[in-house]
Structures are given as C-alpha cells and as structure tokens.
Design a protein around this motif. Structure first.
Motif, PDB file in Angstrom:
ATOM      1  N   ASN A 147     -17.216   1.603  14.616  1.00 22.79           N
ATOM      2  CA  ASN A 147     -16.348   2.577  15.287  1.00 22.79           C
ATOM      3  C   ASN A 147     -14.875   2.429  14.908  1.00 22.79           C
ATOM      4  N   THR A 148     -14.582   1.685  13.826  1.00 24.49           N
ATOM      5  CA  THR A 148     -13.200   1.563  13.350  1.00 24.49           C
ATOM      6  C   THR A 148     -12.780   2.854  12.671  1.00 24.49           C
ATOM      7  N   LYS A 149     -11.607   3.378  13.061  1.00 27.51           N
ATOM      8  CA  LYS A 149     -11.179   4.693  12.581  1.00 27.51           C
ATOM      9  C   LYS A 149      -9.968   4.679  11.647  1.00 27.51           C
ATOM     10  N   LEU A 150      -9.221   3.572  11.591  1.00 24.93           N
ATOM     11  CA  LEU A 150      -8.053   3.546  10.712  1.00 24.93           C
ATOM     12  C   LEU A 150      -7.527   2.129  10.580  1.00 24.93           C
ATOM     13  N   LEU A 151      -6.676   1.963   9.566  1.00 26.64           N
ATOM     14  CA  LEU A 151      -5.961   0.714   9.329  1.00 26.64           C
ATOM     15  C   LEU A 151      -4.478   1.041   9.319  1.00 26.64           C
ATOM     16  N   PHE A 152      -3.647   0.180   9.925  1.00 26.02           N
ATOM     17  CA  PHE A 152      -2.221   0.467  10.114  1.00 26.02           C
ATOM     18  C   PHE A 152      -1.378  -0.723   9.678  1.00 26.02           C
ATOM     19  N   GLY A 153      -0.220  -0.430   9.092  1.00 24.87           N
ATOM     20  CA  GLY A 153       0.733  -1.478   8.747  1.00 24.87           C
ATOM     21  C   GLY A 153       2.125  -0.907   8.557  1.00 24.87           C
ATOM     22  N   GLU A 154       3.118  -1.788   8.458  1.00 24.11           N
ATOM     23  CA  GLU A 154       4.497  -1.391   8.180  1.00 24.11           C
ATOM     24  C   GLU A 154       4.878  -1.826   6.778  1.00 24.11           C
ATOM     25  N   THR A 155       5.518  -0.966   6.020  1.00 19.00           N
ATOM     26  CA  THR A 155       5.940  -1.315   4.658  1.00 19.00           C
ATOM     27  C   THR A 155       6.739  -2.604   4.676  1.00 19.00           C
ATOM     28  N   ILE A 156       7.777  -2.629   5.502  1.00 19.83           N
ATOM     29  CA  ILE A 156       8.560  -3.845   5.755  1.00 19.83           C
ATOM     30  C   ILE A 156       8.534  -4.067   7.252  1.00 19.83           C
ATOM     31  N   ALA A 157       7.987  -5.193   7.669  1.00 19.77           N
ATOM     32  CA  ALA A 157       7.759  -5.422   9.093  1.00 19.77           C
ATOM     33  C   ALA A 157       9.066  -5.661   9.836  1.00 19.77           C
ATOM     34  N   ASN A 158       9.149  -5.079  11.008  1.00 21.79           N
ATOM     35  CA  ASN A 158      10.281  -5.242  11.905  1.00 21.79           C
ATOM     36  C   ASN A 158       9.872  -6.138  13.067  1.00 21.79           C
ATOM     37  N   ILE A 181      -2.665   4.165   7.468  1.00 20.43           N
ATOM     38  CA  ILE A 181      -1.422   4.721   8.004  1.00 20.43           C
ATOM     39  C   ILE A 181      -0.325   3.670   7.841  1.00 20.43           C
ATOM     40  N   VAL A 182       0.797   4.067   7.255  1.00 15.59           N
ATOM     41  CA  VAL A 182       1.891   3.130   6.999  1.00 15.59           C
ATOM     42  C   VAL A 182       3.175   3.644   7.635  1.00 15.59           C
ATOM     43  N   ASP A 183       3.799   2.790   8.434  1.00 15.80           N
ATOM     44  CA  ASP A 183       5.127   3.064   8.984  1.00 15.80           C
ATOM     45  C   ASP A 183       6.142   2.633   7.929  1.00 15.80           C
ATOM     46  N   ASN A 184       6.857   3.599   7.381  1.00 17.75           N
ATOM     47  CA  ASN A 184       7.762   3.356   6.251  1.00 17.75           C
ATOM     48  C   ASN A 184       9.226   3.395   6.663  1.00 17.75           C
ATOM     49  N   THR A 185       9.497   3.101   7.938  1.00 16.66           N
ATOM     50  CA  THR A 185      10.845   3.254   8.485  1.00 16.66           C
ATOM     51  C   THR A 185      11.895   2.453   7.728  1.00 16.66           C
ATOM     52  N   PHE A 186      11.654   1.163   7.507  1.00 16.99           N
ATOM     53  CA  PHE A 186      12.688   0.316   6.917  1.00 16.99           C
ATOM     54  C   PHE A 186      12.921   0.614   5.438  1.00 16.99           C
ATOM     55  N   ALA A 187      11.869   0.859   4.688  1.00 20.10           N
ATOM     56  CA  ALA A 187      12.043   1.091   3.252  1.00 20.10           C
ATOM     57  C   ALA A 187      12.601   2.473   2.969  1.00 20.10           C
TER      58      ALA A 187
END
Length: 427
Positions: A147-158, A181-187
């Motif tokens: 039942n896993t639906k996605l993988l998530f990470g941050e480009t550069i971790a905060n 899904i990638v949070d790309n806020t810092f880069a």
C-alpha cells in the motif's frame, strides 16, 4: 514559452506573455470572481470541459502566470500555487494517498514537514515511514509495502544540509510503481531540476528563495507529467477511476499527462482552498525575476563563510556540500553544478546551551524563524523550529542538538564574516 530558453531568461520573461497593448508587467488580478455572459459558458467551466476563470480559489490569471513560469523553470507540464510550502507538500501527498495508505519519506527534512507526515497525516489514516536518505537501494526497497504510494525527499535537507541522491530514490520508487516527490526549495530550479534526474513531482516553499525578500508566504506544486498513472492504476484509483464529484470524469482519460495537477487543482484546492493570494503571487514573481542573480551571490557568500567557519578554532563542525571533504560533496558536484544554496549548518565546541547563546551575540545577523532571503539570518533548530521533537526524533531528522542553521544573505561577505567573528570571540 520556448523550452530552449535558459533558466535566467525564463526567470525574467517566463509566465506572462503580454499581447499587443497589454500591460508589460504582470498585473494583479485582485478579484474573487469573473463575469460570463451565458449560463452555458459557466457550466462548461464547472464541468472542466473548458479552461478559464470563474473563481480565484481554483484559478486566477496572476497566479497562473507565476505558476507557468515556475513550471517552465522546473521543466514540468504545469504548476499550482498554494498558500504555503506546507500546503504544497500536503497536497502533493494527499492527492494520491487516502486513509489506509502508506508512503516513505527521507527523515532528513524540514521539521514542519516531519510533523505533517508523522503526526497530522497519521490522524487521517495515512502512515509514513521515515528512512535514512543515505541507506542503500536494497535497504530502501525493503521498506516498501503493497500500500506504499510514493517516496519523498528534499534536494537539500533543511536544516541538516543532506544532499539527496535523486537518481537512487527515483530508481527505487519506480521499481515499486510509485512516484518520487522532491521538495526543491533550497536548491531552486536555478541550481537543480529534480525532474531531469528522475523525480516526478516537485514542491517548493516559494516563501524562501523564490520570493527572496521575506514578504510573502506561499508554495507551489509542479507536475512533471511523465509518471504513468494508468500503468499502476490499482495504486492510484483517485486518478484512474471516475470522480463522482465531477460527473464521473476520469482524470487520466480526460487530462492525460496533466491528470495529477488537474486533480490537485479541481478537487483538493476546490475542497481545501489553500490558495495563494494574487498579490502574494505578484510579489513572488518579482522575486523570480532576480532569482538567477541572487542564487549566484548566495552561493558565493555561503562558500566563503563555510570556509571561514571550517577554520575557526571554536567551531566543531560545518556542513556545506561546497566544502571538499564534506559528506555530500560528491553528490553536490553531481546534482548542484552551479552551487547549492546560501544555507549552511555548523556546531560550536561546547554544549547545546553554548549554541543557543552564540546567536545572542550577533550584531546584524538576525535571529528569525525564516531562511533563504537576501538578509543573513540564524536559527538554533533544537530551540525553535524543531523544539517539538524529542532528542531521538531530532537525531532521526538529522538535527544535532548543537546545530546552528545560518542562512547567508547577499550582503558584503566581509561584513557577514566580521559579525560571525565577533560573536564567536564573545562565546
């Protein structure tokens, strides 16, 4: 916008394409609603049979222009602005997860996102497993469930400053039929475009470098448009089966590679309403116009500050991927060829209390609950943004008790270093 244009040109010219006689600068469409001449026209908009504007909660011309610019910068098929980065990450996950589902996230993420995933979503029946982003592909693969639906990470971790191995995460996600899904806020897309490395969806807190001036809270969700939802239709019924709230239309059938984004806008934004105001979107656009210039200065200054701190006798450690010998130097060289960001973390020799006291010694470097704008600022996460986490959770999130997050601005770097020098001397 021609996709061959460079990111610098898109920052300035993207999104708003004025026609003959139109305003040269993106206008603020500060209106909640839009007029139509016939009932039939309005009905077609409500049935998603035509694109257009009828209520700003769903779409607004100012917001759409800014979202279009960000989508072009990231190389996506479209984007949706949200009221905050937190809202963007919530929508990104909730758009394909429901009660009874599971997803996996890097543990090295922003504390607010950690709480959202580990506490609030759990109350909605969605379970998250946090993993060490540096684990092997084999170890990561073992965490997946039916039942896993996605993988998530941050480009550069905060604020841990870990650099995500995007290709590794993408390979594992896709081998299990789920998106990354990638949070790309810092880069920012100026320094990294995760979609080009295999990510499927990108999020940002536009509050940070995109706005760049600490004037407006906001977020954005970018759809890469390449993930084949139909190939894994059993995992994503919300996208591949009829939606009763829209007369039984099916997003993948009706909207093709924009299915994910359309569902997020037409269903989640309709029901939750975490919109970005047109005025805030206007401010974000002003920031985007100089993003490519500011990121270069942020990175140049941060590199010099990191090298200064690395050589200081009262500093125990420094984490910045631009430093040779840093744990993430090689990944930084791979994914962040133009530089990473202006944020770094370090620890002083001494106790957790010493780290907190250091911040009181600064003259113009400000203690603020913010990061990634033109002004240099500092925070002790264990005392502030991550104070709700236990010591064990702090370690799991990659936040050492002595960690100080320094967001290096675009002031004269000699002045920044001088303030650090006097503050450390007084410790």
């Amino acid at each position: 916008m021609n996709k061959k244009l460079s990111p610098a040109t898109i920052c300035v010219q993207g999104g708003w394409q004025p026609k003959n006689g139109d305003p040269r600068i993106l206008p603020i469409f500060q209106s909640t609603t839009f007029k139509y001449d016939t009932t039939e026209q309005m009905a077609r908009l409500f049935d998603l049979e035509e694109s257009g504007y009828f209520y700003t909660r769903l779409q607004n011309p100012t917001n759409d222009a800014v979202a279009s610019k960000i989508a072009a910068l990231e190389g996506g098929v479209g984007a949706m602005l949200t009221s905050s980065g937190q809202a963007a990450n919530f929508y990104a996950v909730f758009n394909i997860c429901e009660a009874g589902d599971h997803f996996i996230s890097s543990s090295a993420i922003y504390g607010g996102t950690f709480n959202l995933f580990g506490v609030t979503l759990r109350k909605l029946g969605i379970e998250c497993t946090f993993v060490d982003p540096d684990m092997s592909e084999e170890e990561l693969s073992k965490v997946f469930r039916p039942n896993t639906k996605l993988l998530f990470g941050e480009t550069i971790a905060n604020p841990g400053m870990n650099v995500l191995d995007i290709e590794k995460f993408a390979r594992v996600a896709h081998s299990h039929g789920v998106p990354l899904i990638v949070d790309n806020t810092f880069a920012t897309p100026v320094n990294c475009r995760p979609l080009e490395w295999g990510a499927d969806i990108v999020t940002h807190s536009t509050t940070k470098y995109m706005d760049g001036h600490a004037t407006s809270v906001g977020g954005v969700l970018v759809d890469g448009g390449k993930f084949d939802w139909n190939a894994h239709s059993d995992k994503f019924p919300g996208l591949t089966t009829p939606d009763a709230s829209y007369h039984g239309l099916t997003y993948t059938e009706n909207f093709g590679n924009a299915a994910y984004l359309t569902k997020a806008t037409a269903q989640l934004m309709r029901d939750f309403g975490s919109i970005q105001s047109p005025f805030n979107a206007f401010l974000v656009n002003l920031g985007l116009e100089t993003l490519h210039l500011r990121m270069q200065r942020h990175c140049e200054n941060a590199q010099k500050v990191a090298e200064y701190l690395q050589g200081h006798p009262k500093v125990a450690w420094v984490r910045y991927c631009g430093l040779k010998g840093d744990k993430y130097y090689e990944l930084g060289e791979k994914y962040l060829k133009n530089g990473s960001c202006g944020v770094l973390s370090f620890g002083v020799k001494g106790t957790r209390e010493d780290a907190a006291r250091l911040m009181d010694n600064f003259k113009f470097i400000a203690i603020v609950t913010h990061v990634a704008d033109v002004r240099t600022c500092v925070l002790h996460p264990a005392s502030h943004t991550h104070r709700q986490l236990s010591d064990e959770q702090l370690v799991e999130a990659g936040v050492a008790p002595d960690l100080i997050r320094l967001s290096v601005g675009i002031e004269d770097v000699d002045d920044i270093i001088a303030d650090l020098d006097q503050a450390l001397a007084a410790l």
